[in-house]
Design an enzyme around this catalytic site. Structure first.
Site, PDB file in Angstrom:
ATOM      1  N   GLY A 418     -30.128   2.073  25.602  1.00 25.23           N
ATOM      2  CA  GLY A 418     -31.342   2.944  25.820  1.00 25.23           C
ATOM      3  C   GLY A 418     -32.655   2.693  26.761  1.00 25.23           C
ATOM      4  O   GLY A 418     -32.656   1.499  26.630  1.00 25.23           O
ATOM      5  N   GLY A 421     -39.980   5.029  28.510  1.00 26.71           N
ATOM      6  CA  GLY A 421     -41.194   4.608  28.847  1.00 26.71           C
ATOM      7  C   GLY A 421     -41.827   3.594  27.861  1.00 26.71           C
ATOM      8  O   GLY A 421     -42.571   2.784  28.357  1.00 26.71           O
ATOM      9  N   GLY A 423     -39.900   1.198  26.306  1.00 25.44           N
ATOM     10  CA  GLY A 423     -39.320  -0.116  26.391  1.00 25.44           C
ATOM     11  C   GLY A 423     -37.868   0.128  26.540  1.00 25.44           C
ATOM     12  O   GLY A 423     -37.170   1.398  26.895  1.00 25.44           O
ATOM     13  N   VAL A 425     -33.771  -0.787  24.971  1.00 23.58           N
ATOM     14  CA  VAL A 425     -33.034  -0.945  23.802  1.00 23.58           C
ATOM     15  C   VAL A 425     -31.644  -1.432  23.958  1.00 23.58           C
ATOM     16  O   VAL A 425     -30.936  -0.914  24.907  1.00 23.58           O
ATOM     17  CB  VAL A 425     -32.968   0.286  22.840  1.00 23.58           C
ATOM     18  N   LYS A 439     -35.393  -3.560  20.300  1.00 26.35           N
ATOM     19  CA  LYS A 439     -36.133  -2.991  21.153  1.00 26.35           C
ATOM     20  C   LYS A 439     -37.201  -3.911  21.743  1.00 26.35           C
ATOM     21  O   LYS A 439     -37.878  -4.533  21.032  1.00 26.35           O
ATOM     22  CB  LYS A 439     -36.881  -1.746  20.593  1.00 26.35           C
ATOM     23  N   ASP A 536     -43.547  11.380  19.931  1.00 27.75           N
ATOM     24  CA  ASP A 536     -42.559  11.959  21.078  1.00 27.75           C
ATOM     25  C   ASP A 536     -41.412  12.509  20.234  1.00 27.75           C
ATOM     26  O   ASP A 536     -40.281  12.120  20.466  1.00 27.75           O
ATOM     27  CB  ASP A 536     -42.106  10.624  21.599  1.00 27.75           C
TER      28      ASP A 536
END
Length: 743
Positions: A418, A421, A423, A425, A439, A536
């Site tokens: 992943g 914005g 970071g 993963v 993460k 988010d």
């Protein structure tokens, strides 16, 4: 609205050079070699028979009392033979509020260099957008092969910084190779009609990145557009483009059109489109396009020889020699004394270097250990350890950096699962072969650095079946890393729109997933202490386990509700299509911002459409806007998919639509709380599963969005919080992130 869309042609109108004329072997001495202080080297030329071909023609025009060179209609700033580039002035597109008409005046641009000598440089240029509420696009001729853009926002000038072009007042994006045409336009949904007092105009241009330094004056004045009378410097790559000719083909050409005429020149393949250019060979400088253009460089002017050596220039090269009593060592490029001294000095130097290197490594190791301890202390590691000692059995682990490096094979790219914005993963395997998601955050503010340990304690004790578990963290690095449970079955976004879309999932299952996600968010808002704001909320952040149960993720270490109501978020975070309009205006994140975003999720489930479409009619780009218009016109069927109209009850569909409408209210105070949203979804699920229970559902509706007690299937707080078996004294943590942490 006045619309001006201007063509600035370099190709079809100005540089009609689809096929080059035969090479002019020698330029006439009468040809002009300068114009307005700009050198015009061959293959470029001013006048007839002065250039290699029509594609390299330059005109010298008198403007006032001065002369200026032009390529077509583009003013020429300079020419580089070494890099095969020219710098020209290209137009700036504008989007300005007209105070007289009360409308936006739009001046779009396109620039055409197709079938010509030039390509827009992808190395030196960037598409640059300036403004406090603007979204601009750049695309190829039809917008099918290439389309990109960026959004620039700022609620007031205090957020804008000189020299910073990171999305606040200014943004930039790169272009691909091979572009010989581009057009620029603006999204009409973004305009300056409400902020014209400090930002009347927005600008967009493809321009040379190195020549641009953002100034706050570009926001509040028209200085950016006025500096060069609506023009900006841009770099074009040029090459000899006889069709798709390469160096090998050009050298074999027997018609005499090979352009590298100098004996001491070399052919260089173009890096931007077909064709080639010429450079002088190593040790030579000058003009490779003229028969005697490349001449020897006297390297001895800046002697490359060692100290004490003598440099002698040769044609195309140089030689070094040493004075009597010494000899030149080409390996070390030094004038060495006799052999015995060389051996002694070498051994001594080697011993010294080993000693210095060993000492340096010891010091660096100590320094690294000290830095790790300091990071651990700053991030509250001591607080965590003390609490873990007091509360034995706390299901939370503090990992070392070495453990996480081993778990991810030194953060190998193959373990990336992943990006976002916040970071990157990674999937890792920790002790006992337990899969986890790790993460690595990209940024964290000073407040969070000081309170990170305490916040981890809070997050580790949050326990809800619809929230991803936080397994642990790593504190001995500059920016702390988080370790979460690994969720394997994708996201709600993929289930609705993506690779899992083909799965036969019933609408009732989707409704259950949304209800479970609402329960998780409701817990974060209402029962976590302190409350946690997600910030988010989107379908990509609702993960699905093996049983397709919802797991809310991606709320990180920076989501604890601010204790001060006047605390603002300094940079807009979230995802386009889900962002709360009120948050965009105030930069103040509240729990009602999550409610707005959740309303968009309800729309995705209801309509099967993505929140934001970059193509298509302007009025249909935003799903929420299209939905609210349909609701206002009492035309809900316009946004519903055909299969849903016939399969689900009208009461259920209308209930979901009304819920979404209330969540999407422009005023945050008018929106329901997440608890009320979850209650209403529970009521609607009962209506879906047991349509004969209509009277009971109507009775419960008075306690849903208008407030009241929790739904019948949750009688206590414990019913909201867990689904995981716990032992006495064990506290199961919550985890904000997993395999699909950031999208």
């Amino acid at each position: 609205m006045e619309v001006r869309f201007l063509q600035f042609g370099l190709g079809l109108l100005l540089l009609l050079a689809a096929r080059h004329a035969p090479v002019t072997a020698v330029r006439s001495p009468q040809c002009q070699s300068q114009c307005g202080g700009v050198d015009i080297p061959y293959p470029f030329g001013i006048g007839d028979n002065c250039s290699l071909s029509s594609g390299f023609n330059v005109s010298c025009k008198v403007q006032g009392r001065t002369s200026k060179p032009f390529i077509g209609k583009a003013e020429l700033l300079n020419i580089s033979l070494i890099s095969a580039t020219v710098r020209v002035l290209l137009p700036i597109a504008t989007h300005c509020y007209n105070t007289s008409s009360g409308r936006m005046d739009f001046s779009g641009k396109w620039v055409n260099a197709s079938n010509a000598t030039y390509r827009f440089s992808d190395v030196y240029n960037k598409f640059t957008v300036i403004g406090c509420n603007t979204l601009a696009y750049i695309s190829d001729m039809n917008g099918t092969s290439y389309q990109s853009g960026c959004v620039s926002t700022c609620s007031n000038l205090s957020y804008v910084t000189n020299g910073s072009c990171s999305g606040i007042g200014c943004c930039q994006t790169e272009i691909p190779k091979g572009m010989d045409y581009y057009r620029v336009g603006f999204d009409r949904g973004f305009n300056t009609s409400k902020i014209w007092t400090f930002n009347r105009c927005s600008y967009a241009a493809l321009m040379e990145a190195a020549a641009f330094n953002f100034s706050t004056a570009y926001i509040s004045t028209t200085k950016f557009n006025d500096t060069r009378n609506g023009m900006a410097p841009s770099v074009l790559d040029w090459a000899i483009r006889n069709g798709s000719m390469s160096c090998e083909m050009a050298k074999q050409n027997k018609t005499g059109t090979y352009a590298c005429l100098s004996r001491n020149s070399a052919c260089v393949e173009s890096t931007n489109g077909p064709g080639y250019a010429c450079n002088c060979s190593q040790g030579y400088e000058g003009n490779p396009y003229l028969a005697d253009g490349c001449h020897d460089v006297n390297e001895c002017n800046n002697s490359p020889c060692p100290s004490g050596g003598v440099c002698t220039n040769t044609v195309g090269h140089y030689q070094c020699s040493c004075r009597a009593g010494r000899k030149l060592s080409k390996l070390k490029n030094a004038c060495d004394p006799d052999t015995g001294l060389i051996i002694g000095v070498t051994i001594g130097f080697f011993v010294l270097m080993v000693f210095c290197f060993s000492g340096y490594m010891i010091l660096q190791k100590r320094k690294l250990t000290k830095v790790k301890k300091e990071h651990f202390r700053q991030h509250g590691g001591m607080i965590l350890f003390e609490r873990m000692k007091l509360e034995k059995g706390l299901a939370f682990k503090v990992f070392t950096e070495a453990e996480l490096i081993h778990a991810t094979n030194n953060y190998d790219n193959s373990t990336i699962i992943g990006k976002g914005g916040h970071g990157m993963v990674y999937k890792g395997i920790v002790k006992d072969n337990v899969p986890v998601a790790i993460k690595r955050c990209v940024m964290i503010d000073e407040r969070q650095k000081k309170e990170f340990g305490q916040e981890m304690l809070i997050l580790s004790q949050v326990n809800h079946k619809n929230i991803v578990k936080l397994v642990g963290c790593c504190l001995e690095v500059e920016i702390p890393m988080l370790v979460y449970e690994f969720i394997s079955n994708g996201t709600l976004f993929e289930l609705i729109h993506g690779k899992n879309k083909a799965l036969q999932i019933s609408f009732n299952t989707l409704l259950r997933i949304v209800h479970e996600a609402a329960e998780g968010l409701s817990f974060l808002h209402s029962y976590a202490s302190p409350p946690i704001i997600h910030g988010d909320v989107k379908t990509a952040n609702i993960l699905l386990d093996g049983n397709y149960a919802a797991k809310v993720s991606d709320f990180g270490a920076s989501v604890l509700a601010p204790s001060d109501e006047d605390q603002y978020v300094t940079m807009v975070q979230g995802t386009c299509g889900y962002l709360d309009p009120e948050y965009m205006q105030t930069c103040q994140l509240t729990d009602k911002s999550d409610v707005y975003s959740f309303g968009v999720i309800v729309l995705e489930v209801l309509t099967g459409q993505v929140p934001l479409k970059l193509d298509g009619p302007e009025t249909q780009k935003s799903l929420s806007s299209s939905f609210l218009v349909a609701m206002k016109e009492n035309n809900l069927d316009a946004v519903l998919p055909s299969h849903l109209k016939g399969q689900e009850s009208a009461e259920l569909i209308r209930g979901l639509a009304e819920l979404a409408k209330q969540c999407l209210d422009m005023c945050g105070t008018n929106r329901p709380s997440m608890k009320e949203v979850a209650d209403e979804l529970g009521r609607l699920r009962k209506l879906s599963l047991h349509p004969w229970a209509q009277l009971e559902a109507e009775r419960e509706s008075s306690q849903s969005l208008l407030g009241g007690t929790p739904p019948a299937n949750f009688e206590t707080i414990e019913d909201y919080t867990s689904g995981y078996p716990t032992q006495e004294g064990e506290i199961l943590p919550m985890n904000p992130g997993s395999q699909y942490y950031a999208r």
